[in-house]
Design a protein around this motif. Structure first.
Motif, mmCIF file in Angstrom:
data_model
loop_
_atom_site.group_PDB
_atom_site.id
_atom_site.type_symbol
_atom_site.label_atom_id
_atom_site.label_comp_id
_atom_site.label_asym_id
_atom_site.label_seq_id
_atom_site.Cartn_x
_atom_site.Cartn_y
_atom_site.Cartn_z
ATOM 1 N N LEU A 188 0.798 -1.220 0.000
ATOM 2 C CA LEU A 188 0.000 0.000 0.000
ATOM 3 C C LEU A 188 0.832 1.272 0.000
ATOM 4 O O LEU A 188 0.335 2.328 -0.375
ATOM 5 C CB LEU A 188 -0.946 0.016 1.204
ATOM 6 C CG LEU A 188 -2.038 -1.042 1.208
ATOM 7 C CD1 LEU A 188 -2.977 -0.824 2.381
ATOM 8 C CD2 LEU A 188 -2.814 -1.050 -0.103
ATOM 9 N N GLY A 189 2.074 1.191 0.457
ATOM 10 C CA GLY A 189 2.886 2.403 0.515
ATOM 11 C C GLY A 189 2.347 3.404 1.527
ATOM 12 O O GLY A 189 2.465 4.610 1.333
ATOM 13 N N ASP A 190 1.748 2.914 2.595
ATOM 14 C CA ASP A 190 1.150 3.777 3.602
ATOM 15 C C ASP A 190 2.070 3.959 4.800
ATOM 16 O O ASP A 190 3.194 3.446 4.824
ATOM 17 C CB ASP A 190 -0.212 3.217 4.039
ATOM 18 C CG ASP A 190 -0.112 1.834 4.665
ATOM 19 O OD1 ASP A 190 0.999 1.289 4.800
ATOM 20 O OD2 ASP A 190 -1.173 1.287 5.032
ATOM 21 N N ILE A 191 1.589 4.674 5.802
ATOM 22 C CA ILE A 191 2.372 4.970 6.999
ATOM 23 C C ILE A 191 2.793 3.696 7.746
ATOM 24 O O ILE A 191 3.809 3.673 8.426
ATOM 25 C CB ILE A 191 1.585 5.922 7.926
ATOM 26 C CG1 ILE A 191 2.473 6.440 9.054
ATOM 27 C CG2 ILE A 191 0.338 5.260 8.464
ATOM 28 C CD1 ILE A 191 1.814 7.508 9.901
ATOM 29 N N SER A 192 2.024 2.625 7.600
ATOM 30 C CA SER A 192 2.293 1.365 8.290
ATOM 31 C C SER A 192 3.083 0.377 7.442
ATOM 32 O O SER A 192 3.311 -0.750 7.866
ATOM 33 C CB SER A 192 0.974 0.710 8.716
ATOM 34 O OG SER A 192 0.257 1.539 9.587
ATOM 35 N N ASN A 193 3.477 0.787 6.245
ATOM 36 C CA ASN A 193 4.164 -0.122 5.317
ATOM 37 C C ASN A 193 3.373 -1.412 5.126
ATOM 38 O O ASN A 193 3.912 -2.518 5.176
ATOM 39 C CB ASN A 193 5.580 -0.433 5.800
ATOM 40 C CG ASN A 193 6.452 0.790 5.794
ATOM 41 O OD1 ASN A 193 6.488 1.518 4.813
ATOM 42 N ND2 ASN A 193 7.125 1.045 6.904
ATOM 43 N N SER A 194 2.082 -1.255 4.919
ATOM 44 C CA SER A 194 1.181 -2.405 4.823
ATOM 45 C C SER A 194 1.378 -3.192 3.542
ATOM 46 O O SER A 194 1.549 -2.630 2.462
ATOM 47 C CB SER A 194 -0.283 -1.942 4.888
ATOM 48 O OG SER A 194 -0.541 -1.301 6.104
ATOM 49 N N ARG A 195 1.309 -4.499 3.716
ATOM 50 C CA ARG A 195 1.238 -5.445 2.606
ATOM 51 C C ARG A 195 -0.041 -6.232 2.844
ATOM 52 O O ARG A 195 -0.356 -6.583 3.982
ATOM 53 C CB ARG A 195 2.442 -6.373 2.599
ATOM 54 C CG ARG A 195 3.753 -5.598 2.432
ATOM 55 C CD ARG A 195 4.936 -6.516 2.320
ATOM 56 N NE ARG A 195 4.890 -7.112 0.979
ATOM 57 C CZ ARG A 195 5.226 -8.378 0.717
ATOM 58 N NH1 ARG A 195 5.632 -9.173 1.673
ATOM 59 N NH2 ARG A 195 5.159 -8.846 -0.507
ATOM 60 N N GLU A 196 -0.769 -6.519 1.785
ATOM 61 C CA GLU A 196 -2.063 -7.171 1.947
ATOM 62 C C GLU A 196 -2.201 -8.418 1.079
ATOM 63 O O GLU A 196 -1.725 -8.444 -0.050
ATOM 64 C CB GLU A 196 -3.199 -6.199 1.592
ATOM 65 C CG GLU A 196 -3.301 -5.016 2.525
ATOM 66 C CD GLU A 196 -4.449 -4.101 2.175
ATOM 67 O OE1 GLU A 196 -5.086 -3.596 3.119
ATOM 68 O OE2 GLU A 196 -4.717 -3.883 0.972
ATOM 69 N N PHE A 197 -2.885 -9.416 1.672
ATOM 70 C CA PHE A 197 -3.278 -10.618 0.941
ATOM 71 C C PHE A 197 -4.650 -10.393 0.321
ATOM 72 O O PHE A 197 -5.499 -9.715 0.895
ATOM 73 C CB PHE A 197 -3.401 -11.820 1.892
ATOM 74 C CG PHE A 197 -2.122 -12.287 2.508
ATOM 75 C CD1 PHE A 197 -1.013 -12.579 1.737
ATOM 76 C CD2 PHE A 197 -2.045 -12.487 3.877
ATOM 77 C CE1 PHE A 197 0.165 -13.036 2.316
ATOM 78 C CE2 PHE A 197 -0.891 -12.958 4.465
ATOM 79 C CZ PHE A 197 0.226 -13.232 3.691
#
Length: 161
Positions: A145-154
């Protein structure tokens, strides 16, 4: 959900929803709530989901605060996307998450959806177990996602017919 109030979200619920997400995210190291950057739909949740032809529900706790939520929209013909399934820790392990997913699935079927899909942060292992128990299949796709949390999603998906 028999003794809990499940109702349509209101724009005035924004602060409660940010609080709910902050509590849920705090359980995962490096997960943060950024309402204006990452979660703009929660600034005015009723308006945002109405504009997307979706639906958004809040479950109130005994004090009238948001203890859980779930949403759905319809980004393509025949498909519904589940969003914002969050249950506060003190309300978990009672079947609430599964019932909220069922509410969304029933609503989606009533709107003509034949499949449900969504994305879930790779860190949310308890949620993934719930989704798989409910018949969702995790795909091979992973997105950053390139967000503040460095999120990766399934990616998860399930046929509704």
């Amino acid at each position: 959900m028999s003794n809990l109030l499940v109702r349509a979200v209101r724009d005035e619920d924004a602060q409660d929803l940010f609080g709910l997400l902050a509590l849920c995210f705090a359980e995962y190291p490096g997960c943060f709530v950024d309402p204006h950057g990452d979660l703009p739909d929660l600034v005015r949740p009723a308006t945002a989901f109405a504009e997307r032809r979706g639906a958004f529900w809040v479950v109130e706790d005994r004090r009238g605060r948001a203890g859980a939520c779930v949403a759905v929209d319809f980004p393509q013909a025949g498909a519904a996307e589940l969003h914002r399934l969050y249950v506060r820790s003190d309300m978990r392990r009672q079947g609430l998450g599964g019932r909220l997913v069922g509410l969304v699935e029933d609503h989606a079927r009533g709107c003509g959806a034949e499949r449900m899909f969504f994305w879930s942060d790779t860190r949310f292992n308890d949620a993934h177990r719930l989704y798989e128990k409910l018949g969702y299949v995790r795909g091979r796709e992973i997105r950053d996602l390139g967000d503040i949390s460095n999120s990766r999603e399934f990616f998860f998906e399930k046929a509704l017919v």
